[in-house]
Scaffold this motif. Structure first.
Motif, PDB file in Angstrom:
ATOM      1  N   GLU A 170     -36.329  38.127  -2.389  1.00 56.82           N
ATOM      2  CA  GLU A 170     -37.646  38.918  -1.433  1.00 56.82           C
ATOM      3  C   GLU A 170     -37.267  40.288  -1.454  1.00 56.82           C
ATOM      4  N   ARG A 171     -36.069  40.633  -1.542  1.00 59.89           N
ATOM      5  CA  ARG A 171     -35.866  42.183  -1.374  1.00 59.89           C
ATOM      6  C   ARG A 171     -35.965  42.850  -2.759  1.00 59.89           C
ATOM      7  N   GLY A 172     -36.075  41.875  -3.764  1.00 63.86           N
ATOM      8  CA  GLY A 172     -36.277  42.792  -5.126  1.00 63.86           C
ATOM      9  C   GLY A 172     -35.015  42.929  -5.673  1.00 63.86           C
ATOM     10  N   MET A 173     -33.801  42.271  -5.293  1.00 61.81           N
ATOM     11  CA  MET A 173     -32.524  42.608  -5.806  1.00 61.81           C
ATOM     12  C   MET A 173     -32.174  41.651  -6.754  1.00 61.81           C
ATOM     13  N   TYR A 195     -30.460  31.615   1.471  1.00 68.59           N
ATOM     14  CA  TYR A 195     -30.039  33.044   1.512  1.00 68.59           C
ATOM     15  C   TYR A 195     -30.332  33.781   0.167  1.00 68.59           C
ATOM     16  N   ILE A 196     -30.231  33.276  -1.016  1.00 69.37           N
ATOM     17  CA  ILE A 196     -30.783  33.742  -2.123  1.00 69.37           C
ATOM     18  C   ILE A 196     -31.880  34.190  -2.445  1.00 69.37           C
ATOM     19  N   LYS A 197     -32.813  33.441  -2.023  1.00 71.43           N
ATOM     20  CA  LYS A 197     -34.232  33.745  -1.824  1.00 71.43           C
ATOM     21  C   LYS A 197     -34.653  34.831  -0.904  1.00 71.43           C
ATOM     22  N   GLU A 234     -15.923  32.727  -7.493  1.00 72.14           N
ATOM     23  CA  GLU A 234     -16.306  32.356  -8.688  1.00 72.14           C
ATOM     24  C   GLU A 234     -17.524  32.065  -9.119  1.00 72.14           C
ATOM     25  N   ALA A 235     -18.426  31.494  -8.240  1.00 74.71           N
ATOM     26  CA  ALA A 235     -19.922  31.157  -8.569  1.00 74.71           C
ATOM     27  C   ALA A 235     -20.656  32.460  -8.749  1.00 74.71           C
ATOM     28  N   PHE A 236     -20.525  33.467  -8.113  1.00 73.29           N
ATOM     29  CA  PHE A 236     -21.110  34.659  -8.283  1.00 73.29           C
ATOM     30  C   PHE A 236     -20.546  35.453  -9.394  1.00 73.29           C
ATOM     31  N   GLU A 237     -19.550  35.442  -9.476  1.00 74.34           N
ATOM     32  CA  GLU A 237     -19.126  36.130 -10.883  1.00 74.34           C
ATOM     33  C   GLU A 237     -19.752  35.302 -12.012  1.00 74.34           C
TER      34      GLU A 237
END
Length: 344
Positions: A226-229, A219-221, A184-187
């Motif tokens: 950092e991977r440009g996603m 994790y997000i960072k 739910e959070a990611f969506e």
């Protein structure tokens, strides 16, 4: 019955009627639904497909009926684990948040189950609670606060439930939880980031001193930023905190000046509670020119095609051709407006 129309500058009565006719009427939209249903027969749709569509339409129709009387009420969705116990700090945090939001006149929407969902409803109280319960083979009954209430909707499908969680509210707060909470959070983040849902405050609320969301943020960072996603400005779309008061402030501050947004053809209309000065508009054009596809950010009158938002016609507005990509930067512009005009 036709709605009152705010005339656009230099717009004649005949032009008003012409432009109002551009808004699809209810009967036309209902006819489209019926036409789509008829095409299913011509397509030879399977019984299984028809059952899914029929149940989904019935669920959404009933849910819209339940939510319609409360559309003008500010509402916040609270996500979190159904397994959290009442003695847990996370439970108490959700309860406090629910109480504080209800004290501010906000309704609290949850999945209607136990754990964090029950905690938020315990805080808000039955009168300010709304529930979207999912029917599962092994769980879950609605929590005792919302059980039997007219503001409770029982749903078979997760996708209809998730649509309502985001469509019908003005903020989303996620507490610690399992796969469902993460989903739910990611969506919600994805819908806002891609512009499929209008801007709204999103808060990730942990217990005091907790590491659930701070670890998630690491994790997000490390793995996304950092991977440009994702873009650096995407981090402006949400707030991570372990304070219920900070979570409340984040939600309320977002709407201190900003009211809502709407696209009219290629223009984004930003509605505000206070009118920005010419100097502030000039600053917006300097600092947020990357948002503008063409032209510039300008003050504007109520657009003729906003006639169906009659209760908002009195609000000041900004208008510009938004590139529809830099939603994080758009949030940063709204934050600046809130900061500069909040004490005005």
């Amino acid at each position: 019955m036709s709605k009152k129309h705010v005339t656009h500058p230099r717009e004649s009565e005949s032009e008003v009627i012409e432009h109002l006719s551009e808004l699809p009427q209810h009967s036309e939209l209902i006819d489209e639904i019926k036409e789509t249903a008829d095409k299913l027969g011509a397509d030879g749709a399977t019984r299984g497909d028809l059952k899914i569509l029929s149940r989904a339409l019935r669920e959404l129709r009933y849910a819209f009926k339940v939510f319609t009387p409360y559309r003008r009420n500010r509402k916040v969705t609270v996500f979190g684990s159904a397994r959290t116990k009442p003695e847990a700090a996370e439970w108490k945090q959700a309860e406090l948040f629910g109480k504080r939001m209800a004290d501010e006149g906000w309704m609290v929407v949850t999945g209607a189950g136990g754990g964090i969902m029950e905690a938020a409803h315990a805080g808000s109280g039955r009168e300010m609670a709304m529930g979207l319960n999912i029917l599962l083979p092994f769980e879950q009954e609605a929590n005792p606060i919302i059980e039997g209430d007219d503001k409770l909707v029982n749903l078979k499908y997760f996708f209809t439930r998730k649509l309502l969680f985001v469509k019908e509210v003005h903020a989303v707060v996620s507490c610690p939880g399992g796969f469902g909470t993460q989903d739910e959070a990611f969506e919600t983040l994805t819908l806002v980031q891609t512009g499929k849902r209008d801007l709204m405050p999103m808060v990730f609320l942990d217990k005091p001193g907790g590491t659930y969301w701070s670890g998630w943020m690491d994790y997000i960072k490390a793995e996304l930023l950092e991977r440009g996603m994702i873009s650096p400005s995407d981090l402006s779309l949400f707030k991570v905190t372990d304070s219920a008061e900070e979570a409340v402030d984040e939600v309320l501050d977002f709407y201190s000046v900003y009211n809502s947004m709407r696209f009219i053809r290629d223009k984004l209309i930003v509605r505000l509670h206070r009118e920005p000065s010419d100097q502030l508009v000039e600053r917006l054009n300097d600092e947020f020119s990357d948002l503008v596809e063409s032209g510039k950010i300008e003050k504007t009158a109520t657009h003729r095609l906003e006639a169906d938002d009659e209760h908002l016609t009195h609000l000041p507005r900004l208008s510009f051709t938004f590139n529809r990509r830099a939603v994080g930067r758009l949030r940063e512009m709204v934050d600046l407006l809130n900061k500069e005009l909040a004490d005005g």
